[in-house]
Design a protein around this motif. Structure first.
Motif, mmCIF file in Angstrom:
data_model
loop_
_atom_site.group_PDB
_atom_site.id
_atom_site.type_symbol
_atom_site.label_atom_id
_atom_site.label_comp_id
_atom_site.label_asym_id
_atom_site.label_seq_id
_atom_site.Cartn_x
_atom_site.Cartn_y
_atom_site.Cartn_z
ATOM 1 N N ALA A 184 44.722 42.977 63.400
ATOM 2 C CA ALA A 184 45.670 44.073 63.592
ATOM 3 C C ALA A 184 45.884 44.922 62.348
ATOM 4 C CB ALA A 184 47.013 43.512 64.073
ATOM 5 N N TYR A 185 45.806 44.331 61.154
ATOM 6 C CA TYR A 185 46.073 45.084 59.934
ATOM 7 C C TYR A 185 44.865 45.935 59.538
ATOM 8 C CZ TYR A 185 50.412 42.572 58.850
ATOM 9 O OH TYR A 185 51.693 42.069 58.869
ATOM 10 N N ASP A 186 45.144 47.047 58.864
ATOM 11 C CA ASP A 186 44.067 47.856 58.308
ATOM 12 C C ASP A 186 43.357 47.059 57.215
ATOM 13 O OD1 ASP A 186 44.743 49.990 59.937
ATOM 14 O OD2 ASP A 186 46.136 50.849 58.460
ATOM 15 N N LEU A 187 42.043 47.192 57.177
ATOM 16 C CA LEU A 187 41.268 46.437 56.210
ATOM 17 C C LEU A 187 41.430 47.012 54.802
ATOM 18 C CD1 LEU A 187 37.892 45.872 58.095
ATOM 19 C CD2 LEU A 187 39.698 44.207 57.689
ATOM 20 N N PRO A 188 41.684 46.164 53.798
ATOM 21 C CA PRO A 188 41.674 46.647 52.411
ATOM 22 C C PRO A 188 40.267 47.100 52.026
ATOM 23 C CG PRO A 188 42.719 44.481 52.593
ATOM 24 C CD PRO A 188 42.045 44.751 53.890
ATOM 25 N N ASP A 189 40.181 47.835 50.936
ATOM 26 C CA ASP A 189 38.885 48.369 50.510
ATOM 27 C C ASP A 189 37.888 47.263 50.180
ATOM 28 O OD1 ASP A 189 39.918 50.908 50.801
ATOM 29 O OD2 ASP A 189 40.544 51.073 48.696
ATOM 30 N N HIS A 190 38.368 46.136 49.636
ATOM 31 C CA HIS A 190 37.446 45.078 49.223
ATOM 32 C C HIS A 190 37.085 44.121 50.357
ATOM 33 C CE1 HIS A 190 41.038 42.603 49.227
ATOM 34 N NE2 HIS A 190 41.600 43.403 48.328
ATOM 35 N N ASP A 191 37.673 44.292 51.531
ATOM 36 C CA ASP A 191 37.319 43.480 52.689
ATOM 37 C C ASP A 191 36.375 44.258 53.595
ATOM 38 O OD1 ASP A 191 38.882 41.510 51.706
ATOM 39 O OD2 ASP A 191 40.466 41.664 53.204
ATOM 40 N N GLY A 192 35.701 43.537 54.455
ATOM 41 C CA GLY A 192 34.802 44.163 55.406
ATOM 42 C C GLY A 192 34.909 43.519 56.769
ATOM 43 N N ILE A 196 40.578 29.681 43.239
ATOM 44 C CA ILE A 196 39.833 29.095 42.119
ATOM 45 C C ILE A 196 38.389 29.589 42.114
ATOM 46 C CG2 ILE A 196 38.958 26.945 41.142
ATOM 47 C CD1 ILE A 196 41.467 25.571 42.173
ATOM 48 N N LEU A 197 37.757 29.580 43.281
ATOM 49 C CA LEU A 197 36.345 29.956 43.360
ATOM 50 C C LEU A 197 36.139 31.427 43.032
ATOM 51 C CD1 LEU A 197 33.508 28.988 43.999
ATOM 52 C CD2 LEU A 197 33.934 29.488 46.416
ATOM 53 N N LEU A 198 36.979 32.303 43.572
ATOM 54 C CA LEU A 198 36.830 33.734 43.290
ATOM 55 C C LEU A 198 37.116 34.043 41.825
ATOM 56 C CD1 LEU A 198 38.416 35.303 46.498
ATOM 57 C CD2 LEU A 198 35.992 35.262 45.866
ATOM 58 N N THR A 199 38.067 33.327 41.235
ATOM 59 C CA THR A 199 38.345 33.524 39.812
ATOM 60 C C THR A 199 37.137 33.132 38.965
ATOM 61 O OG1 THR A 199 40.706 33.117 40.147
ATOM 62 C CG2 THR A 199 39.867 32.898 37.909
ATOM 63 N N ALA A 200 36.510 32.025 39.323
ATOM 64 C CA ALA A 200 35.313 31.593 38.595
ATOM 65 C C ALA A 200 34.157 32.577 38.798
ATOM 66 C CB ALA A 200 34.899 30.197 39.058
ATOM 67 N N MET A 201 34.021 33.101 40.016
ATOM 68 C CA MET A 201 32.945 34.049 40.295
ATOM 69 C C MET A 201 33.150 35.383 39.583
ATOM 70 S SD MET A 201 32.438 33.305 44.394
ATOM 71 C CE MET A 201 31.277 34.667 44.604
ATOM 72 N N ASP A 260 31.299 41.045 40.514
ATOM 73 C CA ASP A 260 32.456 41.834 40.915
ATOM 74 C C ASP A 260 32.989 41.280 42.235
ATOM 75 O OD1 ASP A 260 34.385 43.713 41.388
ATOM 76 O OD2 ASP A 260 32.973 45.322 41.937
ATOM 77 N N ILE A 261 34.147 40.629 42.189
ATOM 78 C CA ILE A 261 34.672 39.994 43.403
ATOM 79 C C ILE A 261 35.276 41.002 44.371
ATOM 80 C CG2 ILE A 261 35.086 37.776 42.288
ATOM 81 C CD1 ILE A 261 38.031 38.552 42.047
ATOM 82 N N ASP A 262 35.374 42.274 43.976
ATOM 83 C CA ASP A 262 35.833 43.298 44.908
ATOM 84 C C ASP A 262 34.700 43.794 45.807
ATOM 85 O OD1 ASP A 262 38.474 43.254 44.096
ATOM 86 O OD2 ASP A 262 38.177 44.751 42.529
ATOM 87 N N ASP A 263 33.493 43.374 45.505
ATOM 88 C CA ASP A 263 32.366 43.704 46.372
ATOM 89 C C ASP A 263 32.511 42.946 47.686
ATOM 90 O OD1 ASP A 263 29.465 44.845 46.574
ATOM 91 O OD2 ASP A 263 29.314 42.743 47.189
ATOM 92 N N GLN A 264 32.288 43.612 48.794
ATOM 93 C CA GLN A 264 32.522 43.001 50.100
ATOM 94 C C GLN A 264 31.633 41.787 50.347
ATOM 95 O OE1 GLN A 264 32.314 45.915 53.246
ATOM 96 N NE2 GLN A 264 34.006 47.125 52.438
ATOM 97 N N VAL A 278 31.076 35.810 50.696
ATOM 98 C CA VAL A 278 30.408 34.586 50.246
ATOM 99 C C VAL A 278 31.401 33.628 49.593
ATOM 100 C CG1 VAL A 278 28.702 33.663 48.626
ATOM 101 C CG2 VAL A 278 28.164 35.699 49.978
ATOM 102 N N GLY A 279 32.276 34.168 48.717
ATOM 103 C CA GLY A 279 33.235 33.321 48.021
ATOM 104 C C GLY A 279 34.243 32.677 48.949
ATOM 105 N N MET A 280 34.800 33.450 49.870
ATOM 106 C CA MET A 280 35.824 32.914 50.762
ATOM 107 C C MET A 280 35.214 31.950 51.784
ATOM 108 S SD MET A 280 38.420 36.149 51.255
ATOM 109 C CE MET A 280 39.722 35.088 51.858
ATOM 110 N N THR A 281 34.038 32.279 52.293
ATOM 111 C CA THR A 281 33.370 31.361 53.218
ATOM 112 C C THR A 281 33.002 30.061 52.513
ATOM 113 O OG1 THR A 281 32.440 33.241 54.429
ATOM 114 C CG2 THR A 281 31.431 31.079 54.800
#
Length: 254
Positions: free
Chosen positions: A103-111, A163-168, A173-177, A182-185
């Protein structure tokens, strides 16, 4: 032994600390009437789902961590009361997260790919809780514990993701979709992998645990190698029931 038993819940709470603090800040932002920006406009436009998600997730992660303390898990009253709270909180956290993804609008870094990933793992969490409830209704404590362990691992993934996204972020660039998907999955899969190891280890421990004496001695003349001792008999039916209850408690987790 008592101190070691509290290491696991302490570690789980520490893992959930970052997303819990982020959620608390979001709640204070909504309650305090902070300035509306492009990053939080969707939450101010529809605050109910995010409030439900944050509150339910915090209760689920905190209370669920204490279900891994053996001394608490053996208390039937504590286990049942905690379960009555954990089941609706877990389902509310999963369903509200799925609702926000759609339902929410997607942020720029999400896809769009991340939307589907969130829906898949949210559905897995709901299914795990439902199967856990179904198992306990059949008094299948082993399956109940296994499914609740999986559900808790999925609900705790936000901490692993932080933790994983911080390490990556050190190398990419963790703002890349694509990187974000990959990081969240990966965080969800890591938690599920750890949950399966815990479940297998628990089953293996039961498999190699020496059998408890049944309390029934062999009477002489029937091929027994040891004489019958009255002291080996159970003191009462209550003692036998208590022994059976102890075995069942080994299968419970959340």
């Amino acid at each position: 032994m008592a101190r070691a038993a509290w290491l696991v819940p302490t570690g789980l709470i520490l893992l959930a600390l970052v997303p819990m603090l982020a959620g608390a800040l979001r709640l204070s932002e909504l309650a305090g009437g902070a300035a509306v920006t492009s990053g939080n406009a969707r939450f101010f436009a529809s605050p109910a789902p995010v409030v439900i998600h944050i509150v339910a997730s915090i209760v689920f992660c905190l209370l669920g961590a204490f279900q891994f303390v053996p001394s608490l898990r053996r208390r039937n009253r504590w286990h049942r009361v905690a379960g009555v709270v954990l089941v609706p909180m877990g389902i509310a956290a999963a369903l509200s997260g799925m609702w926000m993804a759609v339902a929410y609008d997607l942020p720029d870094h999400d896809g769009v790919a991340l939307v589907y990933v969130r829906l898949v793992f949210g559905a897995l969490m709901v299914a795990s809780i439902v199967l856990a409830v179904r198992a306990i209704m059949r008094r299948d404590h082993r399956s109940h514990g296994a499914w609740m362990t999986r559900a808790y691992a999925l609900g705790l993934a936000a901490g692993t993701q932080a933790i994983l996204l911080t390490a990556m972020s050190v190398v990419v660039d963790i703002d890349d979709q694509v990187v974000r998907v990959v990081g969240m999955t990966g965080a969800w899969l890591i938690n599920l992998g750890v949950a399966e190891l815990i479940i297998r280890r628990r089953r293996g421990a039961r498999l190699f645990t020496p059998a408890r004496p049944s309390g029934r001695g062999m009477r002489p003349g029937r091929g027994a190698s040891t004489p019958f001792r009255p002291s080996q008999m159970p003191a009462s039916r209550g003692a036998a029931r208590a022994s059976a209850t102890d075995e069942q408690e080994d299968d419970r987790v959340g």
